[in-house]
Motif scaffolding. Sequence first.
Motif, PDB file in Angstrom:
ATOM      1  N   ALA A  40     172.634  90.628  41.961  1.00 31.71           N
ATOM      2  CA  ALA A  40     172.700  90.962  40.454  1.00 31.71           C
ATOM      3  C   ALA A  40     174.032  90.887  40.157  1.00 31.71           C
ATOM      4  N   ALA A  41     175.148  91.160  41.009  1.00 28.78           N
ATOM      5  CA  ALA A  41     176.402  91.006  40.695  1.00 28.78           C
ATOM      6  C   ALA A  41     176.942  89.409  40.369  1.00 28.78           C
ATOM      7  N   MET A  42     176.261  88.540  41.213  1.00 28.36           N
ATOM      8  CA  MET A  42     176.458  87.187  41.142  1.00 28.36           C
ATOM      9  C   MET A  42     175.948  86.577  39.826  1.00 28.36           C
ATOM     10  N   LEU A  43     174.807  87.091  39.563  1.00 24.67           N
ATOM     11  CA  LEU A  43     173.974  86.593  38.265  1.00 24.67           C
ATOM     12  C   LEU A  43     174.779  87.314  37.219  1.00 24.67           C
ATOM     13  N   GLN A  44     175.422  88.315  37.143  1.00 20.86           N
ATOM     14  CA  GLN A  44     176.131  88.959  35.983  1.00 20.86           C
ATOM     15  C   GLN A  44     177.288  88.103  35.827  1.00 20.86           C
ATOM     16  N   LEU A  45     178.030  87.319  36.918  1.00 25.82           N
ATOM     17  CA  LEU A  45     179.111  86.523  36.655  1.00 25.82           C
ATOM     18  C   LEU A  45     178.685  85.275  35.979  1.00 25.82           C
ATOM     19  N   VAL A  46     177.557  85.008  36.411  1.00 30.20           N
ATOM     20  CA  VAL A  46     177.062  83.600  35.496  1.00 30.20           C
ATOM     21  C   VAL A  46     176.727  83.950  33.788  1.00 30.20           C
ATOM     22  N   VAL A  47     176.199  85.388  33.624  1.00 29.27           N
ATOM     23  CA  VAL A  47     175.839  85.674  32.249  1.00 29.27           C
ATOM     24  C   VAL A  47     177.255  85.985  31.701  1.00 29.27           C
TER      25      VAL A  47
END
Length: 188
Positions: A40-47
């Motif tokens: 989720a932390a990686m997806l948060q970077l993308v968001v």
Amino acid sequence: ELDATDAPLAAAVAAAEADEGVDEEFLTLEELATRVGVPAAMLQLVVDAQLLVPRRHDGTEMYTAADAEIISGATALLGTGLPFNELLDLARAHDGATRATAERAVQMFDAHIREPLRASALTDDERAERLVDAFRVMLPAVTDLVAHHFRRVLLDIAQAHLDRVGEHAELAAARLENTRRIERPGRP
């Protein structure tokens, strides 16, 4: 603050992402991360980079199955050996160019379709109907044109690069693949 002409357009824009008659599955960021197997932390970077744009659903930012498919595609890119940070930088550059193009497209729609319709002698309902009809024609057409153009430009640049630096076996394989793509009907 929308008038009678703009309200139906706003509704059409809001509904444009959802397929008509299909219940869409909405996911939290954590559910999306679990589904695609990405932290989720990686997806948060993308968001945070505005490269994955959530949709508002019942007042909450949510994601859809289409987002999961796109993330799976991005994960496949990472699996080829592309580094995450460089891919993220490329996506940011693309996002900037895309947003500028989208801003220009919206300005053109407003100047050449919306404003002339608003100034016409048509009733509010007629103006609204024509406005929504124009939007429903333009959204898929513009989306297809942009995707087609990007694909062609990418392939052209890749071929030119390969022609400059490729070895004989690489060039032969590229030509064979190019022939296969051309021979497949219905492929862009």
